[in-house]
Design an enzyme around this catalytic site. Structure first.
Site, PDB file in Angstrom:
ATOM      1  N   ARG A   9      -4.094  14.960   4.982  1.00 44.62           N
ATOM      2  CA  ARG A   9      -4.052  13.980   4.810  1.00 44.62           C
ATOM      3  C   ARG A   9      -3.299  13.442   3.780  1.00 44.62           C
ATOM      4  O   ARG A   9      -2.860  13.522   2.647  1.00 44.62           O
ATOM      5  CB  ARG A   9      -3.913  12.752   5.859  1.00 44.62           C
ATOM      6  CG  ARG A   9      -3.779  11.663   6.045  1.00 44.62           C
ATOM      7  CD  ARG A   9      -4.868  10.809   6.640  1.00 44.62           C
ATOM      8  NE  ARG A   9      -3.961   9.996   6.348  1.00 44.62           N
ATOM      9  CZ  ARG A   9      -4.155   8.131   7.568  1.00 44.62           C
ATOM     10  NH1 ARG A   9      -4.077   9.276   9.243  1.00 44.62           N
ATOM     11  NH2 ARG A   9      -3.609   7.544   7.588  1.00 44.62           N
ATOM     12  N   ASP A  28       1.426  -1.240  -0.082  1.00 41.70           N
ATOM     13  CA  ASP A  28      -0.512  -0.064   0.018  1.00 41.70           C
ATOM     14  C   ASP A  28       0.946   1.131  -0.017  1.00 41.70           C
ATOM     15  O   ASP A  28       1.345   1.291   0.980  1.00 41.70           O
ATOM     16  CB  ASP A  28      -0.683   0.108   1.283  1.00 41.70           C
ATOM     17  CG  ASP A  28      -2.228   0.205   0.532  1.00 41.70           C
ATOM     18  OD1 ASP A  28      -2.157   2.166   0.514  1.00 41.70           O
ATOM     19  OD2 ASP A  28      -3.082   0.087   0.902  1.00 41.70           O
ATOM     20  N   ARG A  39     -14.274   5.283   6.664  1.00 45.53           N
ATOM     21  CA  ARG A  39     -13.565   6.417   8.435  1.00 45.53           C
ATOM     22  C   ARG A  39     -14.806   7.990   8.003  1.00 45.53           C
ATOM     23  O   ARG A  39     -14.810   8.455   9.251  1.00 45.53           O
ATOM     24  CB  ARG A  39     -12.375   7.514   7.159  1.00 45.53           C
ATOM     25  CG  ARG A  39     -11.378   6.968   7.243  1.00 45.53           C
ATOM     26  CD  ARG A  39      -9.902   8.014   7.271  1.00 45.53           C
ATOM     27  NE  ARG A  39      -9.130   7.262   7.204  1.00 45.53           N
ATOM     28  CZ  ARG A  39      -7.674   6.783   9.121  1.00 45.53           C
ATOM     29  NH1 ARG A  39      -9.059   7.393   9.727  1.00 45.53           N
ATOM     30  NH2 ARG A  39      -6.709   6.197   8.627  1.00 45.53           N
ATOM     31  N   SER A  49      -6.396   4.220  -1.256  1.00 45.15           N
ATOM     32  CA  SER A  49      -7.137   2.090  -1.236  1.00 45.15           C
ATOM     33  C   SER A  49      -7.932   2.327  -1.349  1.00 45.15           C
ATOM     34  O   SER A  49      -8.173   0.873  -1.977  1.00 45.15           O
ATOM     35  CB  SER A  49      -6.489   2.090   0.463  1.00 45.15           C
ATOM     36  OG  SER A  49      -5.008   2.166   0.017  1.00 45.15           O
ATOM     37  N   HIS A  96       1.671   8.411   5.582  1.00 39.64           N
ATOM     38  CA  HIS A  96       1.109   9.941   5.660  1.00 39.64           C
ATOM     39  C   HIS A  96       1.340  10.792   6.859  1.00 39.64           C
ATOM     40  O   HIS A  96       1.259  11.867   7.196  1.00 39.64           O
ATOM     41  CB  HIS A  96      -0.492   9.501   5.610  1.00 39.64           C
ATOM     42  CG  HIS A  96      -1.015   9.005   5.063  1.00 39.64           C
ATOM     43  ND1 HIS A  96      -1.825   9.919   3.745  1.00 39.64           N
ATOM     44  CD2 HIS A  96      -2.068   7.459   4.465  1.00 39.64           C
ATOM     45  CE1 HIS A  96      -2.337   9.926   2.714  1.00 39.64           C
ATOM     46  NE2 HIS A  96      -2.388   8.207   3.166  1.00 39.64           N
ATOM     47  N   ASP A 116       2.026   3.391   2.915  1.00 47.30           N
ATOM     48  CA  ASP A 116       1.048   4.370   2.994  1.00 47.30           C
ATOM     49  C   ASP A 116       0.911   5.311   4.258  1.00 47.30           C
ATOM     50  O   ASP A 116       1.083   6.549   5.016  1.00 47.30           O
ATOM     51  CB  ASP A 116       0.184   3.547   2.789  1.00 47.30           C
ATOM     52  CG  ASP A 116      -1.676   4.521   2.273  1.00 47.30           C
ATOM     53  OD1 ASP A 116      -1.165   5.911   1.864  1.00 47.30           O
ATOM     54  OD2 ASP A 116      -2.667   4.691   2.421  1.00 47.30           O
TER      55      ASP A 116
END
EC number: 5.4.2.12
Length: 531
Positions: free
Chosen positions: A155, A15, A260, A65, A401, A397
């Site tokens: 982000r 990722d 999220r 993703s 971030h 990933d």
């Protein structure tokens, strides 16, 4: 289910592992990665596209993703929710959306307020600010007061991008004559997905209470945070004006990516919610832009698009077993998203979930849970039960971030070692590995101005085919090369070709495997590789 030993196809998704020639600010190029480097030299490889129209996004839009795993699992370019909703705003069909219109009518009958909650940025990964502007126009047309609960990004956008976004938002609201910003919360709090309920609670309390109002402009909340070296992602939930979510109101959560947005939604709508103490607000009409969870009792403005004959379904239809494995941060991606938005596993589909470490940010634990994921998958491969094994390593990933280059280098070196373990395990039982990524990130961590870059990229990603002795590429043997014009939608057809399974008509991707020209075969030198 077959009882004889099975040589698996192992799909390893790194990722956030993008490809970029420039080495400055490139954590992948800076890391010691002997395994990936050796595999790249010894086996057929190529670069594939993971952004923009290649994955169903607007031209130039970075991948992510969710989109990546959806395209991989579907075996076709899937039109993304970003495009679908943006078209609705631009064409005006948003204003006649039956779910949204019904919400507005209900709220008006109750003399309630309309609340818009969502990530306010142009990142395009979880939401888009243009969708909020469309909702404000919707509220204006229905004569409803609109309270905006801003979630700041930092982000999928630069860490201090929110000040400019909020400045423009305030101006647009003033020009419109409808809507006001009432709360500001960093996504670290409002968009947690790891059951750190204290974070979700902090955002929820601010949104549902008119206490502790700080009479500031939204842009000033961002600037004061910057002065304390707090970026957009971590802005502490703050109420700046009256306008709490109360009985009789209506809410639209305008994030289109589910993972999220689920926890905060649960806090508002679940009568059996146990994440923290709170009284259920009722009556409250709650609408999500997309389906966050099939079990949620709320309206959905843009219902899911049904995808048929995806990779997992084809594997199951042929009576073969498959495994999906990841740690918490990417578990939904190898299951829910990989399966086209279906929660339930297919027959013969097993799943392994390894908990992610409980740290504030992953630069504090760059290895994350990669070693535990590796050991679990290694054992599964050794069982020789699974025709397909899908594993995701989250490190490049999630640590990428954070914007911390040194920690991301450590993360990448951890993943490289883990890949070595899986290559050894798979080839030992004659299996074939496909090593790739879902999007870029860690290859670009410092921007042109020398500032940390924490978002994804539009760079291509590597794809390596490590052919096993018992899972040969049909009709090609060792004389293969990989196409240079591929994308994520081509991975599923490639897997089906290796497994010698028919590709369904709905799968419009093309196998990446092609036969090498005769001249290339003559000049190819066998490589002895030991990891």
């Amino acid at each position: 289910m077959a009882s004889s030993p099975v040589a698996p196809v192992v799909l390893v998704i790194l990722d956030g592992w993008g490809y970029r020639e420039e080495t400055y600010g490139n954590a992948i190029a800076s890391a010691y990665t002997p395994v990936i480097d050796s595999l790249w030299q010894a086996y057929p490889h190529t670069l594939i596209h993971t952004s923009g129209k290649a994955v169903g996004l607007p031209k130039g839009q970075m991948g992510n993703s969710e989109v990546g795993h959806l395209n991989i699992g579907a075996g076709r370019i899937v039109p993304q929710e970003l495009v679908r909703i943006s078209d609705a705003v631009e064409e005006g069909s948003l204003f006649s959306n039956p779910v949204l219109v019904r919400l507005c009518q209900t709220v008006k009958e109750r003399n309630g307020k309309l609340h818009f909650i969502g990530l306010c940025s142009a990142g395009g990964v979880h939401s888009h600010i243009d969708h909020l502007y469309g909702l404000v126009e919707l509220a204006k047309r229905h004569g409803l007061p609109a309270c905006i609960h801003v979630i700041t990004d930092g982000r999928d956008t630069p860490p201090r991008d929110a000040a400019g976004v909020l400045e423009e938002l305030e101006q647009r609201l003033k020009t419109s004559g409808c809507g006001r910003i009432v709360t500001v919360s960093g996504r670290y709090y409002a968009m947690d997905r790891d059951r750190r309920w204290e974070r979700t609670e902090a955002a929820y309390r601010v949104m549902t209470s008119n206490e502790h109002i700080q009479p500031l402009r939204a842009v000033d909340v961002a600037r004061q945070s910057y002065a304390q070296d707090i970026g957009d992602e971590f802005i502490v939930p703050t109420r700046i004006a009256a306008g709490a979510v109360e009985p009789g109101d209506g809410v639209v959560f305008f994030n289109f990516r589910p993972d999220r947005a689920r926890q905060l939604t649960q806090a508002f709508i679940d009568p059996n919610f146990s994440g923290f103490e709170r009284a259920l607000i009722t009556p409250l009409d709650f609408v999500t832009f997309t389906q966050y969870d099939a079990s949620f009792n709320c309206g959905v403005a843009f219902p899911p698009q049904n995808l048929s004959h995806i990779l997992g379904e084809v594997i199951a239809e042929h009576g073969l077993k498959q495994l999906r494995a990841a740690e918490t941060e990417k578990y939904a991606h190898v299951t829910y998203f990989f399966n086209g938005g279906l929660e339930e596993p297919f027959p013969g589909e097993d799943r392994i979930l390894i908990p992610s470490p409980m740290v504030t940010t992953y630069d504090q634990a760059p290895a994350m849970s990669a070693l535990a994921v590796t050991q679990a998958v290694k054992k599964a491969i050794e069982k020789q039960e699974y025709a397909l094994v899908v594993v995701n390593f989250a490190n490049s990933d999630m640590v990428g971030h954070t914007g911390k280059l040194a920690a991301t280098i450590q993360a990448i070196e951890t993943v490289d070692r883990c890949v070595g373990v899986l290559v050894e395990a798979a080839t030992k039982v004659g299996g074939t590995l496909l090593i790739t990524a879902d999007h870029g990130n860690a290859e670009y961590m410092i921007d042109e101005d020398g500032n940390p870059w924490t978002a994804h990229t539009t760079n291509p990603v590597p794809f390596i085919l490590v052919e096993g002795e018992k899972r040969k590429v049909p009709g090609h043997g060792g004389h293969v090369i990989l196409r240079k014009d591929g994308c994520l939608a081509d991975i599923a057809p490639t897997i089906l070709e290796i497994l010698e399974l028919p590709q369904p008509l709905e799968m419009t991707g093309r196998s990446l495997i092609v036969s090498a020209p005769y001249e290339m075969r003559l000049n190819r030198t066998p490589v002895s590789l030991k990891i």
